[in-house]
Design an enzyme around this catalytic site. Structure first.
Site, PDB file in Angstrom:
ATOM      1  N   LYS A  94      -6.768  10.771  25.656  1.00  0.00           N
ATOM      2  CA  LYS A  94      -6.306   9.462  26.112  1.00  0.00           C
ATOM      3  C   LYS A  94      -4.808   9.449  26.404  1.00  0.00           C
ATOM      4  O   LYS A  94      -4.321   8.612  27.149  1.00  0.00           O
ATOM      5  CB  LYS A  94      -6.702   8.378  25.119  1.00  0.00           C
ATOM      6  CG  LYS A  94      -8.215   8.211  25.104  1.00  0.00           C
ATOM      7  CD  LYS A  94      -8.697   7.013  24.375  1.00  0.00           C
ATOM      8  CE  LYS A  94     -10.206   6.906  24.463  1.00  0.00           C
ATOM      9  NZ  LYS A  94     -10.906   8.113  23.893  1.00  0.00           N
TER      10      LYS A  94
HETATM   11  C1  LIG Z   1     -12.261   8.396  24.252  1.00  0.00           C
HETATM   12  C2  LIG Z   1     -12.790   9.757  23.980  1.00  0.00           C
HETATM   13  C3  LIG Z   1     -13.973  10.234  24.591  1.00  0.00           C
HETATM   14  C4  LIG Z   1     -14.806   9.365  25.512  1.00  0.00           C
HETATM   15  O1  LIG Z   1     -14.179   9.150  26.748  1.00  0.00           O
HETATM   16  P1  LIG Z   1     -14.639   7.920  27.664  1.00  0.00           P
HETATM   17  O2  LIG Z   1     -13.644   7.900  28.769  1.00  0.00           O
HETATM   18  O3  LIG Z   1     -14.569   6.701  26.801  1.00  0.00           O
HETATM   19  O4  LIG Z   1     -16.015   8.214  28.128  1.00  0.00           O
HETATM   20  C5  LIG Z   1     -14.374  11.531  24.317  1.00  0.00           C
HETATM   21  N1  LIG Z   1     -13.696  12.314  23.455  1.00  0.00           N
HETATM   22  C6  LIG Z   1     -12.567  11.894  22.844  1.00  0.00           C
HETATM   23  C7  LIG Z   1     -11.876  12.804  21.886  1.00  0.00           C
HETATM   24  C8  LIG Z   1     -12.074  10.609  23.083  1.00  0.00           C
HETATM   25  O5  LIG Z   1     -10.963  10.196  22.449  1.00  0.00           O
END
Ligand SMILES: *Cc1c(COP(=O)(O)O)cnc(C)c1O
Length: 502
Positions: A118
Site C-alpha cells: 500500500k
Molecule cells: C491490501 C493488501 C492486499 C489486498 O489488496 P487489494 O488491493 O485490497 O485487493 C494484499 N496483500 C497485502 C499485504 C495487503 O496489504
C-alpha cells in the site's frame, strides 16, 4: 482526461477533482471516460528509465491536468523512501535451469516505509492531493482521518507526514493491534500527525470516525478552523493510478532479464482483497500491456473465486479470520469499476447490481458480462495449510522467503498451471515483506514461536533465513515513542477538533 461515475451520468470532472472528492455524490466510484492506449514501442522505451520516470510516465496518461514536472516531483517524493534503488524490483525464480518450466517474476511491492504494497500508492497520494488543492483553488487545510486495525494507519501516517496543507490523524483500538503495528504508529515523526488509541475494538474506532464524517456540527466547527475532512481509502482514484505503473515496470523488468520478448504475453497473479491491486493490472492490460490472464488469488474468504466461477457475487457467507488478514474482506469495493468498464459504461446496470448488493447482499451478472470476464480473469482460492506449505516450498526451492499473502498468489498460480498446463511467463505480486507477518512465516518454516515476543521474532527469522530485516522494522526497538494519547470512543470528535486547531 475527464472522470465520470460508475453509477450515473454526471458532469465529467478533472482528475484533481476526482482525487479530492474520493467518492462520487451518487455513491459511485470515479472512472476515466476512456482508457488510454500505449504501444509496444512505448513500453520498450521504459527499459532505460528509473522507476520514478516510469511512474511519472504512466500517471501522465491519466492525470492530464498535472504537468510533467509536477508528476516527476510526485514520483521523486513518493519513492525516495524505498530501500532499494529499483524501488519495485522483480526477483526471477527459475526452478531448474536445465529444464525450465516458465519463469516466475516475483514483483516485490514492499520496499516502502511500512513494508507492504500500500506504500506504493499511499506515498504518492498526499502529493497528488496537495497539488490538486492548488489546482482547484482550495485554500483550506485537509485533515485525513483514519481508523485502523493495524496496517493502513501507519501507511497513511508515513505518506502524509509533513506534506504541506495536510494533517493526518489515526485512531487505533487500544490493545487491539500487534506490538510492531503499535510501535510503527506511535513512533511516527512529523509536525502534522496525530495518533490516538481508542478504548474499545476496531469497530468502535471505525464507527467513531464514520460518525465524525457524518456530523454536520463538527464539519462546521472545522470549517471555522479552515479545515476540511477527507479520507485516503483505497477507492480513491489517486490510490489506484500509481499501482498501474508497476505492472508496466514489472513487464519491462522481465524483458530486461530476457524472460519475455517484447509483445509476448504474461500471466499476472495478485493476492486480492478489496480488488484494487488486480484492478490496476486490468487497467494495464486494457492500455495494451501484453497479458494472457489475470489470476485473482483469494484466501478462504473466497467470495471473488465464486463470483468469477459462477457470475454471482454473494456476501452472505461466513467470515473467516486468517493468516492473510489483508484479504479478509467480503465486499471488494473496486470490483465496481471492472463491472463498469466491462459493460462499456452501462452505469444503470452497475447501479442495479450495487443496489442489490446493498439490499440483498448479492447480485448475479448477466451472461454477456460473465463471458467477457471469463476472457481475461481466472480465480482461485487457497487454504491456510496450502499457504503455509507454499511459504515452506518457496524457501526450500529458491531460498526465497515470502509472506503469507504472497504465498496465496504463488499457490493460486500453481493450481492454475496444474489445471491448464499453461507455461506462459508469470508476474506475481509480492504484497508484503515476510517480516510483516513474521509469526505465520516462522510457523510455516517449522519454528515454534510460542512465547516469543514480536521483536524477537524478527531476529529469529533473520537468523534462520538470512533475509534482510527492512530498516523501518529493525529500527523500531530503539525508536522514540511520540504518541501516547488514549481516549474513550465518545471523546474522538473532541480530539479531532483539538488536533485541527493546533
Ligand atoms: C491490501 C493488501 C492486499 C489486498 O489488496 P487489494 O488491493 O485490497 O485487493 C494484499 N496483500 C497485502 C499485504 C495487503 O496489504
Amino acid at each position: 482526461m475527464q472522470y465520470t461515475s460508475t453509477r450515473s451520468k454526471i458532469q465529467p470532472i478533472s482528475s484533481a477533482e476526482a482525487i479530492l472528492q474520493g467518492l462520487a455524490a451518487d455513491g459511485g466510484l470515479f472512472v476515466p471516460e476512456k482508457i488510454p492506449k500505449v504501444s509496444l514501442e512505448e513500453i520498450d522505451a521504459l527499459r532505460d528509465k528509473s522507476y520514478e520516470e516510469r511512474a511519472a510516465w504512466l500517471l501522465g496518461k491519466f492525470l492530464t491536468d498535472y504537468d510533467e514536472y509536477e508528476l516527476g516531483e510526485c514520483a521523486e517524493l513518493a519513492y525516495n523512501w524505498f530501500d532499494v534503488p529499483a524501488r519495485v524490483p522483480v526477483a526471477i525464480l527459475i526452478q531448474d535451469p536445465k529444464n525450465p518450466v516458465a519463469p516466475v517474476g516475483s514483483m516485490e511491492l514492499w520496499h516502502g516505509p511500512t513494508s507492504a504494497f500500500k506504500d506504493v500508492a499511499l506515498q504518492m497520494l498526499p502529493h497528488l492531493m496537495r497539488m490538486a488543492l492548488k489546482k482547484v483553488g482550495e485554500t483550506k487545510e485537509i485533515l485525513i482521518l483514519v481508523a485502523t486495525s493495524g496496517d493502513t494507519g501507519k501507511a497513511a501516517l508515513a505518506g502524509f507526514a509533513d506534506v504541506p496543507q495536510t494533517k493526518v490523524m489515526v485512531f487505533y483500538p487500544d490493545g487491539g493491534v500487534s506490538k510492531i503495528q503499535r510501535l510503527q504508529m506511535v513512533t511516527q515523526r512529523g509536525e502534522n500527525v496525530n495518533v490516538t488509541a481508542v478504548r474499545g475494538n476496531f469497530d468502535d474506532a471505525q464507527n467513531g470516525v464514520k460518525k465524525i464524517f457524518n456530523d454536520k456540527k463538527i464539519r462546521e466547527e472545522l470549517d471555522k478552523l479552515n479545515v476540511k475532512l477527507s479520507s485516503a481509502n483505497s477507492i480513491n482514484w489517486g490510490r489506484l493510478v500509481p499501482q498501474i505503473a508497476y505492472y508496466f515496470s514489472g513487464y519491462v523488468e522481465l524483458l530486461k532479464a530476457e524472460q519475455v520478448k517484447l509483445g509476448e504475453k504474461i500471466l499476472i497473479s495478485v493476492p486480492t482483497g478489496n480488488f484494487g491491486n488486480i484492478l490496476a493490472a486490468y487497467y494495464a492490460y486494457k492500455m495494451g500491456l501484453p497479458v494472457k490472464k489475470l489470476i485473482c488469488a483469494s484466501n478462504i474468504n473466497n467470495v471473488l473465486t465464486e463470483f468469477f466461477a459462477t457470475g454471482t457475487y454473494n456476501r452472505n457467507r461466513k467470515f473467516f479470520k486468517t493468516i492473510t488478514p489483508s484479504m479478509d474482506i467480503l465486499i471488494s469495493s473496486n470490483l465496481e469499476r471492472l463491472l463498469y468498464h466491462e459493460t462499456d459504461g452501462n452505469y444503470k446496470l452497475v447501479n442495479r447490481y450495487m443496489t442489490e448488493l446493498n439490499t440483498l447482499g448479492k447480485y448475479k451478472v448477466d451472461k454477456k458480462l460473465k463471458t467477457r470476464l471469463d476472457k481475461i480473469f481466472y480465480a482461485e482460492y487457497v487454504t491456510e495449510d496450502e499457504t503455509r506449505e507454499f511459504i515452506k516450498r518457496m524457501y526450500e526451492t529458491f531460498s526465497y522467503v515470502i509472506d503469507t499473502h504472497t504465498a496465496v498468489s504463488i499457490c493460486a498460480l500453481s493450481k492454475y498451471r496444474g489445471k491448464t498446463r499453461d507455461t506462459t511467463p508469470i508476474l506475481s505480486a509480492a504484497t508484503a515483506s515476510p517480516y510483516k507477518f513474521t509469526s505465520a512465516v516462522l510457523t510455516a518454516l517449522g519454528q515454534n514461536v510460542e512465547g516469543v515476543d514480536d521483536l524477537a521474532q524478527l531476529k529469529m527469522l533473520n537468523d534462520l533465513t538470512n533475509a534482510k530485516i527492512p530498516r523501518n522494522l529493525s529500527e523500531l526497538a530503539n525508536a522514540k515513542i511520540l504518541h501516547e494519547d488514549v481516549c474513550d470512543k465518545d471523546e474522538m470528535a473532541e480530539r479531532v477538533l483539538q488536533f485541527a486547531a493546533k
